[in-house]
Design a protein around this motif. Structure first.
Motif, PDB file in Angstrom:
ATOM      1  N   ASP A  57      17.207  40.879  45.508  1.00  0.00           N
ATOM      2  CA  ASP A  57      17.370  40.474  44.770  1.00  0.00           C
ATOM      3  C   ASP A  57      15.868  40.859  44.355  1.00  0.00           C
ATOM      4  OD1 ASP A  57      19.458  39.028  45.142  1.00  0.00           O
ATOM      5  OD2 ASP A  57      18.615  37.079  46.093  1.00  0.00           O
ATOM      6  N   ALA A  88      13.198  37.628  45.079  1.00  0.00           N
ATOM      7  CA  ALA A  88      13.681  37.338  43.051  1.00  0.00           C
ATOM      8  C   ALA A  88      11.744  37.548  42.851  1.00  0.00           C
ATOM      9  CB  ALA A  88      14.047  36.649  43.380  1.00  0.00           C
ATOM     10  N   ARG A 125      25.017  43.716  42.003  1.00  0.00           N
ATOM     11  CA  ARG A 125      24.018  42.120  41.467  1.00  0.00           C
ATOM     12  C   ARG A 125      25.058  42.248  39.482  1.00  0.00           C
ATOM     13  NH1 ARG A 125      21.694  43.094  45.357  1.00  0.00           N
ATOM     14  NH2 ARG A 125      20.588  41.365  46.499  1.00  0.00           N
TER      15      ARG A 125
END
Length: 117
Positions: A43, A10, A85
């Motif tokens: 991510d 991320a 996602r």
């Protein structure tokens, strides 16, 4: 020379994406003849969401990505990771290209160096 940088993490929480983009931007600066490709997966696809609002003095992944693509870096995103996602239809930063695992494997085989974060 072609360098592939794969970012799995991320944009915030760790500094993996930050450090990957620091390397990409330094490569663009010091070796402008090198071909740099960034592939965002897992991510890491969150790095390509625009309008990131970080506090002053804190690194901003969106700005770092934009700097890199302005210098010629190709930015690819895993389509199935975006879909998983709920981001498949979300606006992405300019120059972002939705890609596939097949494209990633071609990029790996055609790269001189592969870095993963």
């Amino acid at each position: 020379m072609k360098i592939l940088i794969i970012i799995n993490d991320a944009p915030y929480g760790t500094e993996k994406a930050f450090n990957a983009l620091r390397i990409a931007n330094q490569l663009n600066k010091d070796f402008p003849e090198a071909e740099v490709v960034i592939f965002l997966m897992a991510d890491g696809v969150n790095c390509a969401i625009p309008n990131q609002n970080t506090p002053n003095g804190y690194y901003n992944i969106e700005r770092m990505l934009k700097l890199s693509t302005r210098k010629g870096t190709r930015l690819l995103l895993c389509g199935s990771c975006l879909e998983a996602r709920g981001l498949k239809s979300v606006e992405l930063v300019e120059q972002a290209e939705i890609s596939t695992m097949a494209e990633l494997t071609k990029e790996i085989m055609n790269s001189d160096k592969v870095l993963t974060f």
